[in-house]
Each structure stands twice: as C-alpha cells, then as structure tokens.
Design an enzyme around this catalytic site. Sequence first.
Site, short mmCIF file in Angstrom:
data_model
loop_
_atom_site.label_atom_id
_atom_site.label_comp_id
_atom_site.label_asym_id
_atom_site.label_seq_id
_atom_site.Cartn_x
_atom_site.Cartn_y
_atom_site.Cartn_z
N GLY A 18 -11.07 40.06 24.89
CA GLY A 18 -12.50 39.82 25.11
C GLY A 18 -12.87 40.00 26.58
O GLY A 18 -12.02 40.27 27.43
N PHE A 19 -14.14 39.79 26.84
CA PHE A 19 -14.67 39.95 28.20
C PHE A 19 -13.95 39.01 29.19
O PHE A 19 -13.29 39.48 30.13
CB PHE A 19 -16.18 39.68 28.12
CG PHE A 19 -16.87 39.45 29.42
CD1 PHE A 19 -16.66 40.27 30.52
CD2 PHE A 19 -17.79 38.39 29.56
CE1 PHE A 19 -17.32 40.05 31.72
CE2 PHE A 19 -18.46 38.17 30.74
CZ PHE A 19 -18.21 38.99 31.82
N VAL A 65 -5.88 32.92 15.54
CA VAL A 65 -5.37 31.59 15.93
C VAL A 65 -5.77 30.48 14.95
O VAL A 65 -5.29 29.36 15.08
CB VAL A 65 -5.78 31.18 17.37
CG1 VAL A 65 -5.18 32.12 18.39
CG2 VAL A 65 -7.29 31.07 17.53
N SER A 83 -13.12 33.21 20.88
CA SER A 83 -14.33 32.76 20.16
C SER A 83 -15.40 33.84 20.26
O SER A 83 -15.54 34.47 21.30
CB SER A 83 -14.90 31.48 20.78
OG SER A 83 -16.09 31.11 20.08
N ALA A 122 -11.90 26.86 26.98
CA ALA A 122 -13.17 27.43 27.41
C ALA A 122 -14.27 26.71 26.67
O ALA A 122 -14.60 27.05 25.53
CB ALA A 122 -13.19 28.92 27.08
N TYR A 153 -21.61 27.30 16.95
CA TYR A 153 -20.89 27.50 18.22
C TYR A 153 -20.86 26.19 19.00
O TYR A 153 -19.81 25.71 19.41
CB TYR A 153 -21.60 28.59 19.01
CG TYR A 153 -20.96 28.96 20.33
CD1 TYR A 153 -19.72 29.61 20.37
CD2 TYR A 153 -21.60 28.71 21.55
CE1 TYR A 153 -19.14 29.98 21.58
CE2 TYR A 153 -21.04 29.08 22.75
CZ TYR A 153 -19.81 29.72 22.76
OH TYR A 153 -19.25 30.09 23.96
N LYS A 157 -17.57 23.86 19.85
CA LYS A 157 -17.14 23.64 21.24
C LYS A 157 -17.12 22.14 21.58
O LYS A 157 -16.28 21.68 22.35
CB LYS A 157 -18.05 24.40 22.20
CG LYS A 157 -17.92 25.93 22.09
CD LYS A 157 -16.60 26.41 22.67
CE LYS A 157 -16.49 27.92 22.69
NZ LYS A 157 -15.21 28.40 23.22
N THR A 183 -22.23 34.14 32.12
CA THR A 183 -21.38 34.95 33.00
C THR A 183 -21.55 36.42 32.63
O THR A 183 -21.78 36.74 31.46
CB THR A 183 -19.91 34.51 32.84
OG1 THR A 183 -19.81 33.13 33.18
CG2 THR A 183 -18.98 35.30 33.75
#
Length: 324
Positions: A18-19, A65, A83, A122, A153, A157, A183
């Site tokens: 991912g990013f 995972v 995620s 994260a 989401y 989290k 970000t």
Amino acid sequence: MSFNHSDQKRVLITGAAGFLGSHLCDRFIKEGCHVIGMDNLITGSMNNIQHLFPLKEFEFYFHDVTKFVHVPGRLDYILHFASPASPIDYLKIPIQTLKVGSLGTHNLLGLAKEKKARFLIASTSEIYGDPNVHPQNEEYWGNVNPIGPRGVYDEAKRFMEAITMAYHTYHGLDTRIVRIFNTYGPRMRLNDGRALPAFFAQAISGNDITVFGDGSQTRSFCYVDDLVEGIYRLLMSDYVYPVNIGNPDEITIREFAEEIIKLTGTDQKIVYKDLPKDDPKQRQPDITKAKNILGWEPKVTRSEGLKITYDYFKNILKKEEKVM
Ligand code: UDP
C-alpha cells in the site's frame, strides 16, 4: 554495507504494497533491517514494492491477515498497516475493512506475543469522527457514527486501539499506537476517491474538479516522508499511548482544489457535488505530544510536497497512456 545478521532487526509490515506500507518498507530497509512485507493486494499494488524484490533484505508474503498468520523465525517489530483507507473503499468492501482492523489485529497481536515483538498499529484521525474539539488532541474521545458509511473503518480502528491496549495491559506486550491524519505523496492510488488524487487526476486529464459540499470543510495534509519519520520515532520511543502524527497546516477543501488548479495550470473549473454522509467538517492534529515526546514536527511544506506528488501522478498517467 554489510550487517551482522544476528543483530539485524527483523520487521513484519502488513499492507506492505500500500501507499504507507511501501514507504515504511523503504525506510526500514534503509535502517538496515530485514523487512518481511505482507499484503493480500485488495487495495495494494505490486508496483509500489517491485523495486524491493531484488534485495536480499526483503521478502514478500501474499497473505490475508484476517486468516492465521505464520512467519518463521524471529521478529523484532510488527507494524500493522493493512487496511482499506479511503471512503470509497469502505463503501465497496465494508466487511473486509471491519475484519482487517479487528480479526487481523487480533492475529497479529497473537503473533507479536509469540515472538515477543514490539507491535505498532496504524490508527487514524477517523477515530475522532466529526470532531467537536478542534484541533484534535489525543485526550479527545471522538464523535463517531457507528452505523454510518465511515463506521466500518472508524469502529474497526477504535477496536484496534482497544485490543492493542488490552494486550499491553494484560499480556505486557510492548505496543505503540499512531493516529495518522491525512497524508499524501507518491504511490497514492489515483482512483481511490480521495480528494488529492481525484483533483490531480481531474486536472491532468481535463475534467472538472469535483469539490463535495461547499468546500468549507477543512483537512490538514502531511507529506509522506514526514509521517514515516514520525512513525519511526514513535516505534523507537517507549511511549505506549496514542500519538497524533500529521501536519497542522489546515486548509479548506475549496482552497486546496484552487491550489491544485494553480499548480497544474489547468483550465478546468470547480464543480460542486453533494457532501457525502458523515463527512467531517474540520480536521487538524494537535501535535504537542509528538513534539514533546518524539521531538518530531513536519518539515515539508504543502507547496513542496504537492510539486513532488504532481510529478509522480503525471508520470503514472503517461505510463498508463502508453499501455493503452
Ligand atoms: N472531496 C472532494 N472531492 C473529491 C473527493 C473528496 O471535495 O473528489 C472531499 C471529501 O468530501 C472530504 C475532503 O475532500 O471533505 C477530504 O477527502 P478525503 O477522501 O481525501 O479524506 P477524508 O475525508 O477521509 O479526510
């Protein structure tokens, strides 16, 4: 450079394709670690990590995972970055989003306990929801709609933070929690529906710039290198409570669209679309803790970061045109 292999730290990074995960892989390899990247490629891309495959310091596991995670050998650090991470993704794959934050985190905590590894998750500014406190500090508990579109989401989290703290308290696991604010930078997905890639894609390909609502909602955008530095410092610190990492330079989405129009020199105009449900009205990190505990603050200005990101998107679109 050669390393004494018995001292070389072994790091598992989930969401490695991912990013953020891919930038973390780069950073830990630079620090002399052996990096095991893991991803199921639902939202990640091999393009982000293909440069790492020739390196003996890097291995890749294609794995989900939310299923039992097995990694042979020692592990010193586990960073859980797997995620989906954009509102469009949560709408498309809500159950996977819930599972990776809950079941996935549980599996990885079990692995960390078994390996006696330090575990960093994260987390996100989304745990503050549509915040009533501004700027958001770590003591604020948030204002989240559990059954709204972002609930899958946000609540995953929040659960992730809760179970991580529980493993710390009850099992003595060494844990870290980073709350990541918006970000940006190279390797963001062009079509993930987020404001920044959407505005760049629209400007470059000659489409109207779509601002949702009246554009008065605010965000604060952090360049990816600054974020990675903050995460690295947090992992190396001994602070177990959540720490905000983000850039406090706040801007309205309308002004942000105007900045991108100016930077790209496009003739396209802003068009206003409906504001998605539960879209937070304002967001700005209070980074006092990161400053005091980690000696960290962002260094890259938005105009510097946007220039680098623009170059990256231009290249990506050029490559896509060649393929078509
Ligand atoms: N947004 C927008 N146009 C777009 C995509 C997003 O105006 O094409 C808005 C979105 O509604 C939100 C802000 O830009 O208010 C930031 O959205 P993003 O998805 O980047 O991040 P998040 O809302 O998760 O902070």
